[in-house]
Design an enzyme around this catalytic site. Structure first.
Site, PDB file in Angstrom:
ATOM      1  N   SER A  88       0.835  -1.205   0.000  1.00 40.09           N
ATOM      2  CA  SER A  88       0.000   0.000   0.000  1.00 40.09           C
ATOM      3  C   SER A  88       0.870   1.256   0.000  1.00 40.09           C
ATOM      4  CB  SER A  88      -0.919  -0.011   1.219  1.00 40.09           C
ATOM      5  OG  SER A  88      -1.709  -1.181   1.242  1.00 40.09           O
ATOM      6  N   LEU A  89       0.286   2.348   0.521  1.00 39.72           N
ATOM      7  CA  LEU A  89       0.963   3.636   0.634  1.00 39.72           C
ATOM      8  C   LEU A  89       1.397   4.179  -0.724  1.00 39.72           C
ATOM      9  CD1 LEU A  89       3.139   3.017   3.838  1.00 39.72           C
ATOM     10  CD2 LEU A  89       0.937   4.181   3.667  1.00 39.72           C
ATOM     11  N   CYS A  90       0.528   4.007  -1.738  1.00 42.47           N
ATOM     12  CA  CYS A  90       0.824   4.551  -3.064  1.00 42.47           C
ATOM     13  C   CYS A  90      -0.391   5.312  -3.597  1.00 42.47           C
ATOM     14  CB  CYS A  90       1.251   3.448  -4.030  1.00 42.47           C
ATOM     15  SG  CYS A  90       0.211   1.981  -4.033  1.00 42.47           S
ATOM     16  N   GLY A  91      -1.044   6.042  -2.698  1.00 39.19           N
ATOM     17  CA  GLY A  91      -2.179   6.861  -3.110  1.00 39.19           C
ATOM     18  C   GLY A  91      -3.349   6.007  -3.574  1.00 39.19           C
ATOM     19  N   PHE A  93      -3.521   4.323  -6.335  1.00 33.47           N
ATOM     20  CA  PHE A  93      -3.046   3.435  -7.403  1.00 33.47           C
ATOM     21  C   PHE A  93      -3.866   2.146  -7.468  1.00 33.47           C
ATOM     22  CE2 PHE A  93      -0.284  -0.042  -8.812  1.00 33.47           C
ATOM     23  CZ  PHE A  93       0.154   0.437 -10.041  1.00 33.47           C
TER      24      PHE A  93
END
Length: 324
Positions: A88-91, A93
């Protein structure tokens, strides 16, 4: 108003979080560079393959052009190759990819097509496929972190064989097309039947791999610089279209078209991989900027509270002196 101790504790917490987001942004930037290099290493092969195929198709007969390119009048079964990330932690996406996959599934169900096979590449989409009640066509979680051309070739060959045996009537790719570090376009692209029109060749070759900067001014400069360089190279080194074909054009196309299909699956994987790192880099940069703004506000609140405490103490001292 919170006490000085509470504000100081929160300042320390935000500073710690900022260090993490800043480090993750640097890691994502490094991974993005490696992903850009992987695409750049693949581009010469892609460009030459498309150029050769375009030259052949311009003079090919209709029989040769119709291999794997004839649309089925009635769709009974559909396959989707969906690309996401493992972490995770990719907006937005992964959410955007999953949303487009759900829209595609709902669209096919509305047409009365319930036989839908999904090839999930990446843990996030694989988990969603299971939640939706579909059985994944394979385990491709590791492929999202470590792109492998051989595995992509196996997927392409499997789907091609199913298409030829009429087990699947249409195949689509759902992924993020990497245009630059600041622009990734969510794409739903038909894989089979393959579009062999000469106008479509090179349509997806519009990437800017020169930098991992996300500012608009830097991108505009690098894009213009890259365009001028490309024009110069094309003027100096024109491609030769004078091919000698043996044994015949149809046989050569039967070999080239499967290679193009293999390349489409692998290219989409590289695009998705680069887009993931770019999205994570932007998300972590945004988080770092937000942390900086929050720190400014907390420091201002801390200084106000400290000044208020000092003023209160002075008033108590002055009041005590006056009483004495």
């Amino acid at each position: 108003m919170p006490s000085l101790k509470e504000i100081k504790t929160r300042i320390a917490s935000v500073q710690s979080t900022r260090k993490i987001t800043s480090a993750m942004k640097m890691v994502a930037s490094s991974k993005l560079h490696h992903a850009q290099v992987a695409i750049q290493n693949m581009l010469p092969y892609e460009n030459l393959l498309e150029h050769i195929l375009k030259s052949f198709l311009a003079s090919a007969s209709e029989d040769a052009r119709s291999i794997l390119s004839t649309e089925r009048k009635e769709l009974k079964s559909v396959a989707l190759i969906v690309y996401s990330s493992n972490s995770s932690l990719c907006g937005g996406f992964n959410n955007n990819v999953i949303r487009m996959m759900q829209q595609a599934i709902d669209g096919y169900k509305a047409q009365g097509i319930s036989n839908i096979t999904i090839y999930p590449i990446g843990r996030k989409v694989a988990e969603k496929v299971v939640k939706l009640g579909y059985k994944p066509a394979g385990d491709f979680i590791e492929l999202a972190d470590k792109p492998n051309a051989a595995v992509c070739k196996d997927i392409a060959e499997e789907l091609t064989n199913k298409y030829l045996k009429h087990e699947v009537d249409k195949v689509e790719l759902i992924y993020h097309h990497f245009k630059s570090a600041g622009s990734q376009v969510l794409t739903q692209r038909t894989f089979l039947p393959i579009d062999l029109s000469t106008e479509s060749i090179g349509a997806y070759n519009d990437r800017d791999l020169s930098s991992n900067m996300v500012t608009a001014k830097a991108q505009a400069y690098l894009k213009e610089k890259g365009r001028l360089k490309e024009q110069t190279e094309n003027e100096v080194k024109p491609l030769n279209d004078d091919f000698i074909v043996e044994p015949d054009l149809t046989t050569v196309l039967k070999s080239l078209i499967p290679k193009l299909l293999d390349l489409m699956v692998y290219t989409a994987l590289l695009d998705s991989n680069a887009s993931e790192h770019a999205a994570r880099m932007v998300a972590m940069q945004t988080a770092t900027d937000n942390a900086d703004e929050l720190l400014k506000e907390l420091n201002l609140d801390y200084n106000k509270s400290r000044q208020a405490a000092i003023t209160s103490e002075l008033l108590d001292i002055v009041g005590g002196s006056a009483n004495n």
